[in-house]
Design an enzyme around this catalytic site. Structure first.
Site, mmCIF file in Angstrom:
data_model
loop_
_atom_site.group_PDB
_atom_site.id
_atom_site.type_symbol
_atom_site.label_atom_id
_atom_site.label_comp_id
_atom_site.label_asym_id
_atom_site.label_seq_id
_atom_site.Cartn_x
_atom_site.Cartn_y
_atom_site.Cartn_z
ATOM 1 N N ALA A 17 0.820 -1.213 0.000
ATOM 2 C CA ALA A 17 0.000 0.000 0.000
ATOM 3 C C ALA A 17 0.852 1.261 0.000
ATOM 4 C CB ALA A 17 -0.940 0.001 1.207
ATOM 5 N N GLY A 18 2.169 1.115 -0.183
ATOM 6 C CA GLY A 18 3.040 2.282 -0.236
ATOM 7 C C GLY A 18 3.617 2.689 1.099
ATOM 8 N N LEU A 19 3.380 1.880 2.142
ATOM 9 C CA LEU A 19 3.869 2.249 3.478
ATOM 10 C C LEU A 19 5.163 1.520 3.851
ATOM 11 C CD1 LEU A 19 0.535 2.511 5.532
ATOM 12 C CD2 LEU A 19 1.790 4.296 4.304
ATOM 13 N N GLY A 20 5.782 0.864 2.893
ATOM 14 C CA GLY A 20 7.080 0.242 3.169
ATOM 15 C C GLY A 20 6.983 -1.010 4.028
ATOM 16 N N SER A 29 7.197 -4.253 3.209
ATOM 17 C CA SER A 29 8.208 -5.302 2.991
ATOM 18 C C SER A 29 9.567 -4.847 3.527
ATOM 19 C CB SER A 29 8.292 -5.702 1.517
ATOM 20 O OG SER A 29 8.752 -4.640 0.735
ATOM 21 N N ALA A 30 9.873 -3.557 3.415
ATOM 22 C CA ALA A 30 11.141 -3.061 3.970
ATOM 23 C C ALA A 30 11.131 -3.176 5.495
ATOM 24 C CB ALA A 30 11.369 -1.613 3.550
ATOM 25 N N ALA A 31 9.991 -2.882 6.110
ATOM 26 C CA ALA A 31 9.902 -3.001 7.573
ATOM 27 C C ALA A 31 10.121 -4.453 7.993
ATOM 28 C CB ALA A 31 8.536 -2.495 8.056
ATOM 29 N N ASP A 77 13.125 2.831 1.168
ATOM 30 C CA ASP A 77 12.207 2.215 2.139
ATOM 31 C C ASP A 77 12.986 1.536 3.275
ATOM 32 O OD1 ASP A 77 10.436 2.993 0.197
ATOM 33 O OD2 ASP A 77 9.387 1.081 0.056
#
Ligand code: MEV
Length: 307
Positions: free
Chosen positions: A98-101, A103-105, A147
């Site tokens: 959803a653009g909130l990163g 997978s990076a988190a 991200d």
């Protein structure tokens, strides 16, 4: 965790919103991101056969390589950290894709937990960033690293590919409202779409990307000076550039208009686009009105204050 041994170690990492610069950052421009308090949580242990439990799914990294992206990403993360025998369980506190990163988190939370386990058992402290980026690249193909940098450092951050992220110190607090507007598209798909457009019309797309880079430079100065009114305008201009780039949607455009009508200083899509989230910069006394404009239309919202 099925085949686990030994004590567990837990770690978390936050998601992010990009205030300016998505997509252009893939091609070397700067970007400005703010870390979110919510993100991902991971718990890890040493084990004979590596595995990752992600939500409802279990990926076992046995002798037959699992082709699922999450399994390949976890294998890449462990390889970067110089280890193999880790069982991990991870969960998200923010929506994925959803653009909130998200997978990076997840990548940073996993890398942090594994690194702490290694520190305790071997004294070795490998770097987080390359491991998280190895994870992220399996999902995104050509991730700039913004991200994972935002998830690792949090706060307000100036990022440029290939250089150390720089903490920004807002002259006035940044009051942000984020809304989940609609389901997102895959970041890989959106980044590849921009690359395809750039291949077809190089000069036009490069000038658009350069103009986003110029907005980012001006925004960095506004943040330092506490000129939030001007920063909001630059964010809205950035949204218009993203519309021209072909990565916005009618719903995202409408959500931005609703926020501006409710008194936001600026509003834009955040992340790769094609759906997902919008972010608005507000004065503290307009926060409730912007929240109401979005939650009143059944959008799920988050608030963030960055100082
Ligand atoms: C995704 O949050 C941001 C993009 O610029 C991709 C990237 O920088 O890796 C679209």
């Amino acid at each position: 965790m099925g085949n686990t041994l030994g004590p567990s170690v837990s770690a978390s990492a936050g998601g992010k919103v990009i205030l300016l610069g998505e997509h252009a950052v893939v091609y070397g421009s700067g970007a400005i991101a703010v870390g979110l308090d919510q993100g991902a949580h991971a718990e890890v242990r040493e084990t004979p056969v590596a595995e990752l439990v992600l939500g409802e799914r279990r990926y076992v990294l046995g002798p037959e390589p699992d082709p699922a992206p999450a399994a390949r990403a976890f294998a890449a993360l462990l390889e970067s950290l110089g280890t193999v025998g880790i069982a991990a369980e991870a969960r998200l506190e923010i929506p994925a894709g959803a653009g909130l990163g998200a997978s990076a988190a997840l990548g940073v939370a996993l890398a942090r937990a594994v690194r702490e386990l290694l520190r305790r058992s071997t004294g070795r402290v490998p770097a987080i960033a390359p491991a998280a980026l190895a994870w992220e690249n399996v999902f995104h193909g050509n991730a700039s690293g913004v991200d994972t940098a935002a998830a690792e450092y949090g706060g307000c951050l100036a990022f440029r590919r290939g250089t150390e992220p720089r903490a920004l110190h807002p002259g006035r607090p940044l009051e942000l409202v984020v809304a989940l507007v609609e389901p997102g598209a895959s970041t890989r798909h959106m980044v590849e779409g921009v690359a395809a457009r750039r291949a077809a019309e190089r000069a036009g797309i490069d000038s658009l990307l350069d103009s986003i880079g110029a907005l980012v430079e001006r925004a960095g100065a506004c943040i330092a000076l506490g000129d939030n009114a001007q920063l909001g305008q630059l964010m809205s201009e950035n949204h218009e550039r993203l519309v021209a780039l072909g990565v916005s949607t009618p719903r995202l455009d409408q959500a931005c208009r609703w926020a501006l009508e409710a008194g936001a200083l600026g509003a834009k899509l955040t992340g790769a686009g094609g759906g997902g989230c919008a972010v608005a910069l507000v004065e503290a006394d307009r926060r409730a009105a912007v929240l109401e404009a979005w939650t009143g239309r059944a959008l799920r919202c988050w608030e963030k204050r960055s100082e």
